[in-house]
Design a protein around this motif. Structure first.
Motif, PDB file in Angstrom:
ATOM      1  N   LEU A 117       0.840  -1.207   0.000  1.00  9.90           N
ATOM      2  CA  LEU A 117       0.000   0.000   0.000  1.00  9.90           C
ATOM      3  C   LEU A 117       0.872   1.253   0.000  1.00  9.90           C
ATOM      4  O   LEU A 117       0.604   2.209  -0.731  1.00  9.90           O
ATOM      5  CB  LEU A 117      -0.932  -0.014   1.206  1.00  9.90           C
ATOM      6  CG  LEU A 117      -1.813   1.227   1.404  1.00  9.90           C
ATOM      7  CD1 LEU A 117      -2.705   1.455   0.191  1.00  9.90           C
ATOM      8  CD2 LEU A 117      -2.658   1.086   2.678  1.00  9.90           C
ATOM      9  N   SER A 118       1.915   1.246   0.809  1.00 12.21           N
ATOM     10  CA  SER A 118       2.807   2.411   0.877  1.00 12.21           C
ATOM     11  C   SER A 118       3.489   2.665  -0.470  1.00 12.21           C
ATOM     12  O   SER A 118       3.723   3.809  -0.853  1.00 12.21           O
ATOM     13  CB  SER A 118       3.857   2.194   1.963  1.00 12.21           C
ATOM     14  OG  SER A 118       3.247   2.043   3.237  1.00 12.21           O
ATOM     15  N   GLY A 119       3.793   1.587  -1.185  1.00 10.65           N
ATOM     16  CA  GLY A 119       4.447   1.729  -2.484  1.00 10.65           C
ATOM     17  C   GLY A 119       3.611   2.459  -3.516  1.00 10.65           C
ATOM     18  O   GLY A 119       4.138   3.012  -4.486  1.00 10.65           O
ATOM     19  N   ALA A 120       2.291   2.477  -3.291  1.00 10.49           N
ATOM     20  CA  ALA A 120       1.412   3.188  -4.233  1.00 10.49           C
ATOM     21  C   ALA A 120       1.704   4.683  -4.263  1.00 10.49           C
ATOM     22  O   ALA A 120       1.289   5.386  -5.193  1.00 10.49           O
ATOM     23  CB  ALA A 120      -0.053   2.954  -3.861  1.00 10.49           C
ATOM     24  N   GLY A 121       2.449   5.173  -3.262  1.00  9.19           N
ATOM     25  CA  GLY A 121       2.834   6.583  -3.266  1.00  9.19           C
ATOM     26  C   GLY A 121       3.684   6.961  -4.464  1.00  9.19           C
ATOM     27  O   GLY A 121       3.766   8.133  -4.843  1.00  9.19           O
ATOM     28  N   LEU A 122       4.327   5.967  -5.098  1.00  3.98           N
ATOM     29  CA  LEU A 122       5.135   6.240  -6.294  1.00  3.98           C
ATOM     30  C   LEU A 122       4.282   6.739  -7.457  1.00  3.98           C
ATOM     31  O   LEU A 122       4.803   7.363  -8.390  1.00  3.98           O
ATOM     32  CB  LEU A 122       5.887   4.973  -6.708  1.00  3.98           C
ATOM     33  CG  LEU A 122       6.963   4.475  -5.725  1.00  3.98           C
ATOM     34  CD1 LEU A 122       7.501   3.122  -6.178  1.00  3.98           C
ATOM     35  CD2 LEU A 122       8.096   5.494  -5.613  1.00  3.98           C
ATOM     36  N   LEU A 123       2.981   6.464  -7.407  1.00  7.51           N
ATOM     37  CA  LEU A 123       2.090   6.941  -8.474  1.00  7.51           C
ATOM     38  C   LEU A 123       2.031   8.464  -8.519  1.00  7.51           C
ATOM     39  O   LEU A 123       1.662   9.049  -9.545  1.00  7.51           O
ATOM     40  CB  LEU A 123       0.680   6.366  -8.267  1.00  7.51           C
ATOM     41  CG  LEU A 123       0.543   4.850  -8.467  1.00  7.51           C
ATOM     42  CD1 LEU A 123      -0.827   4.374  -7.977  1.00  7.51           C
ATOM     43  CD2 LEU A 123       0.735   4.478  -9.937  1.00  7.51           C
ATOM     44  N   VAL A 124       2.396   9.115  -7.410  1.00  4.19           N
ATOM     45  CA  VAL A 124       2.395  10.573  -7.363  1.00  4.19           C
ATOM     46  C   VAL A 124       3.356  11.149  -8.406  1.00  4.19           C
ATOM     47  O   VAL A 124       3.074  12.177  -9.037  1.00  4.19           O
ATOM     48  CB  VAL A 124       2.788  11.068  -5.957  1.00  4.19           C
ATOM     49  CG1 VAL A 124       2.904  12.592  -5.928  1.00  4.19           C
ATOM     50  CG2 VAL A 124       1.777  10.599  -4.935  1.00  4.19           C
ATOM     51  N   LEU A 125       4.493  10.493  -8.600  1.00  3.88           N
ATOM     52  CA  LEU A 125       5.464  10.957  -9.591  1.00  3.88           C
ATOM     53  C   LEU A 125       4.842  11.006 -10.981  1.00  3.88           C
ATOM     54  O   LEU A 125       5.087  11.926 -11.768  1.00  3.88           O
ATOM     55  CB  LEU A 125       6.686  10.038  -9.593  1.00  3.88           C
ATOM     56  CG  LEU A 125       7.489   9.975  -8.290  1.00  3.88           C
ATOM     57  CD1 LEU A 125       8.577   8.908  -8.397  1.00  3.88           C
ATOM     58  CD2 LEU A 125       8.095  11.325  -7.971  1.00  3.88           C
ATOM     59  N   LEU A 126       4.026  10.018 -11.289  1.00  4.30           N
ATOM     60  CA  LEU A 126       3.385   9.972 -12.610  1.00  4.30           C
ATOM     61  C   LEU A 126       2.299  11.024 -12.734  1.00  4.30           C
ATOM     62  O   LEU A 126       2.007  11.505 -13.832  1.00  4.30           O
ATOM     63  CB  LEU A 126       2.818   8.570 -12.844  1.00  4.30           C
ATOM     64  CG  LEU A 126       3.870   7.454 -12.822  1.00  4.30           C
ATOM     65  CD1 LEU A 126       3.205   6.089 -12.899  1.00  4.30           C
ATOM     66  CD2 LEU A 126       4.868   7.633 -13.953  1.00  4.30           C
ATOM     67  N   GLY A 127       1.688  11.380 -11.607  1.00  2.00           N
ATOM     68  CA  GLY A 127       0.711  12.470 -11.626  1.00  2.00           C
ATOM     69  C   GLY A 127       1.359  13.779 -12.028  1.00  2.00           C
ATOM     70  O   GLY A 127       0.785  14.572 -12.781  1.00  2.00           O
ATOM     71  N   THR A 128       2.577  14.013 -11.556  1.00  2.00           N
ATOM     72  CA  THR A 128       3.319  15.215 -11.940  1.00  2.00           C
ATOM     73  C   THR A 128       3.623  15.200 -13.435  1.00  2.00           C
ATOM     74  O   THR A 128       3.499  16.212 -14.131  1.00  2.00           O
ATOM     75  CB  THR A 128       4.635  15.299 -11.140  1.00  2.00           C
ATOM     76  OG1 THR A 128       4.334  15.274  -9.749  1.00  2.00           O
ATOM     77  CG2 THR A 128       5.392  16.564 -11.476  1.00  2.00           C
ATOM     78  N   TYR A 129       4.016  14.038 -13.938  1.00  2.31           N
ATOM     79  CA  TYR A 129       4.298  13.878 -15.370  1.00  2.31           C
ATOM     80  C   TYR A 129       3.053  14.203 -16.204  1.00  2.31           C
ATOM     81  O   TYR A 129       3.124  14.945 -17.192  1.00  2.31           O
ATOM     82  CB  TYR A 129       4.758  12.445 -15.619  1.00  2.31           C
ATOM     83  CG  TYR A 129       4.904  12.061 -17.072  1.00  2.31           C
ATOM     84  CD1 TYR A 129       6.025  12.426 -17.796  1.00  2.31           C
ATOM     85  CD2 TYR A 129       3.920  11.308 -17.711  1.00  2.31           C
ATOM     86  CE1 TYR A 129       6.176  12.066 -19.126  1.00  2.31           C
ATOM     87  CE2 TYR A 129       4.059  10.939 -19.038  1.00  2.31           C
ATOM     88  CZ  TYR A 129       5.186  11.321 -19.738  1.00  2.31           C
ATOM     89  OH  TYR A 129       5.319  10.967 -21.055  1.00  2.31           O
ATOM     90  N   ALA A 130       1.904  13.655 -15.792  1.00  2.00           N
ATOM     91  CA  ALA A 130       0.664  13.898 -16.532  1.00  2.00           C
ATOM     92  C   ALA A 130       0.246  15.354 -16.458  1.00  2.00           C
ATOM     93  O   ALA A 130      -0.230  15.934 -17.438  1.00  2.00           O
ATOM     94  CB  ALA A 130      -0.448  13.000 -15.986  1.00  2.00           C
ATOM     95  N   THR A 131       0.426  15.984 -15.299  1.00  2.00           N
ATOM     96  CA  THR A 131       0.007  17.372 -15.120  1.00  2.00           C
ATOM     97  C   THR A 131       0.731  18.300 -16.079  1.00  2.00           C
ATOM     98  O   THR A 131       0.110  19.127 -16.753  1.00  2.00           O
ATOM     99  CB  THR A 131       0.264  17.824 -13.671  1.00  2.00           C
ATOM    100  OG1 THR A 131      -0.548  17.055 -12.781  1.00  2.00           O
ATOM    101  CG2 THR A 131      -0.067  19.294 -13.494  1.00  2.00           C
ATOM    102  N   PHE A 132       2.026  18.181 -16.165  1.00  2.00           N
ATOM    103  CA  PHE A 132       2.807  19.137 -16.940  1.00  2.00           C
ATOM    104  C   PHE A 132       2.937  18.781 -18.416  1.00  2.00           C
ATOM    105  O   PHE A 132       3.126  19.671 -19.250  1.00  2.00           O
ATOM    106  CB  PHE A 132       4.205  19.285 -16.326  1.00  2.00           C
ATOM    107  CG  PHE A 132       4.203  20.038 -15.029  1.00  2.00           C
ATOM    108  CD1 PHE A 132       4.142  21.422 -15.008  1.00  2.00           C
ATOM    109  CD2 PHE A 132       4.225  19.366 -13.822  1.00  2.00           C
ATOM    110  CE1 PHE A 132       4.121  22.123 -13.816  1.00  2.00           C
ATOM    111  CE2 PHE A 132       4.202  20.055 -12.615  1.00  2.00           C
ATOM    112  CZ  PHE A 132       4.148  21.437 -12.615  1.00  2.00           C
ATOM    113  N   LEU A 133       2.803  17.497 -18.764  1.00  2.00           N
ATOM    114  CA  LEU A 133       3.080  17.107 -20.145  1.00  2.00           C
ATOM    115  C   LEU A 133       1.884  16.572 -20.923  1.00  2.00           C
ATOM    116  O   LEU A 133       1.916  16.554 -22.148  1.00  2.00           O
ATOM    117  CB  LEU A 133       4.201  16.060 -20.170  1.00  2.00           C
ATOM    118  CG  LEU A 133       5.568  16.509 -19.625  1.00  2.00           C
ATOM    119  CD1 LEU A 133       6.573  15.375 -19.714  1.00  2.00           C
ATOM    120  CD2 LEU A 133       6.075  17.729 -20.387  1.00  2.00           C
ATOM    121  N   LEU A 134       0.829  16.135 -20.237  1.00  2.00           N
ATOM    122  CA  LEU A 134      -0.249  15.448 -20.957  1.00  2.00           C
ATOM    123  C   LEU A 134      -1.620  16.102 -20.827  1.00  2.00           C
ATOM    124  O   LEU A 134      -2.520  15.791 -21.595  1.00  2.00           O
ATOM    125  CB  LEU A 134      -0.323  13.988 -20.497  1.00  2.00           C
ATOM    126  CG  LEU A 134       0.935  13.164 -20.768  1.00  2.00           C
ATOM    127  CD1 LEU A 134       0.773  11.747 -20.225  1.00  2.00           C
ATOM    128  CD2 LEU A 134       1.253  13.128 -22.249  1.00  2.00           C
TER     129      LEU A 134
END
Length: 378
Positions: A117-134
């Protein structure tokens, strides 16, 4: 603006990924961003690799095969980002989808449910990617996946006798705030900044580009046309409204503004969808585009002259039009000198426009160096 209106505006907006790429590459950042994403992918892949050596990681044969597959694909994506050009929009979405699914899979296969469950925090990095680039719509899809993953992994914690409901709920709430609420809030902030930046590139009265926006749009057009041998003639059309000051003096500035808006709309119609159209001064406008030949550019210049004079609504107005041409290949061959070479073309068009004005207005004058500039086209 209400929050609801802001959300709707943000949802309807589209991220111009091509323009964004041109922006970062023009500042020498494109390569560094690709290397950064590549390194980030390697780090995430390394985390999956390390989990194989942990007693709390994936244990079953099938589970470990799945993790190894994720690692191999992650390395492939890291190489792709590092050695190839900037990925297309569809390729970027494929990268995001792979990364989302891979992180959730590795976390789900972790035999320590709380660690998963704690590892799901890595999805935050992809949220940043989507916000600025997609853009917002892709971000919402990513956030929906985050919410699903957090819920799925939280259920595993709750069902695990080694942990209790309270700790599972606490982790789930924390991850929901970080992985769902924060990215959406940042997206709204980024949207507001983008809108403010876009407004600085456009003339507020006519909606056309201003001088500041001209260079940005020219670089996008130049990048699209660098290999376009079917449109070998680049041309600048400069037009200045004849005796416009008299309209302002006799009928008022409100009427003058209406005339400018009407002219701007006419130029969009006459110049076509690929043209860069700019309000270059008070009553002066500039059109830049690529054409099939010199005659094609001249026809557009005449169409511009006619459409300005042909609108019966409001006071009659005419325009003095100057046309300057160059070989597309010569103009775009050195991207670093694009601004100066276009500026030279604009000066030539401006001089031709003043010749048209001295001839009485409502006519088109062609720059005397047009044939010299087109010699490279054959």
């Amino acid at each position: 603006m209400t929050l609801r209106a802001l959300v709707r505006e943000c949802w309807d907006s589209q991220r111009d990924t091509h323009l964004l790429r041109m922006f970062v590459e023009s500042r020498g950042l494109g390569r560094w961003i690709r290397v950064f994403v590549s390194l980030l992918t390697i780090v995430l892949t390394a985390i999956a690799l390390l989990s194989l050596g942990s007693p709390s990681g994936a244990q079953g044969t099938v589970d470990r095969i799945v993790v190894v597959t994720v690692i191999v694909l992650g390395i492939a994506w890291a190489v792709r980002w590092n050695v190839a050009d900037w990925p297309s929009f569809r390729e970027s979405i494929a990268f995001l989808a792979f990364s989302d699914i891979a992180i959730t899979l590795v976390c789900f296969l972790d035999s320590n449910t709380l660690a998963g469950l704690s590892g799901a925090g890595l999805l935050v990095l992809l949220g940043t990617y989507a916000t600025f680039l997609l853009g917002p719509r892709v971000l919402v899809a990513h956030v929906a996946w985050c919410a699903f993953s957090i819920a799925l992994l939280s259920v595993r914690v709750v069902l695990d006798p080694a942990f209790d409901l309270a700790i599972g709920a606490a982790k789930a709430v924390m991850l929901t705030v970080v992985g769902v609420v924060v990215p959406l809030t940042i997206e709204l902030g980024v949207h507001l900044i983008r809108v403010d930046a876009d407004m600085s590139l456009f003339d507020p009265l006519t909606g056309l580009s201003n001088r500041r926006g001209l260079e940005t749009r020219l670089r996008v057009l130049a990048d699209d046309a660098r290999t376009d041998d079917q449109r070998p003639v680049a041309a600048v059309i400069i037009l200045d409204l004849d005796k416009f000051k008299r309209i302002n003096d006799e009928l008022g500035h409100n009427v003058g503004d209406e005339v400018l808006i009407r002219v701007a709309r006419g130029l969009v119609t006459a110049a076509g969808p690929t043209a860069v159209i700019t309000r270059h001064g008070g009553e002066e406008f500039l059109i830049f585009d690529l054409y099939d030949d010199a005659l094609d550019a001249l026809r557009t210049a005449r169409a511009v002259r006619d459409i300005v004079a042909g609108n019966a609504a409001g006071p009659t107005v005419t325009a003095s039009v100057g046309l300057a041409m160059s070989a597309t290949r010569a103009l775009l061959s050195d991207r670093r000198r694009l601004t100066s070479t276009v500026a030279d073309l604009v000066d030539r068009g401006d001089a031709a426009m003043y010749r048209a004005k001295r001839s009485g207005g409502h006519c088109v004058a062609v720059d005397g160096g047009a044939s010299r500039g087109l010699a490279a086209t054959g």
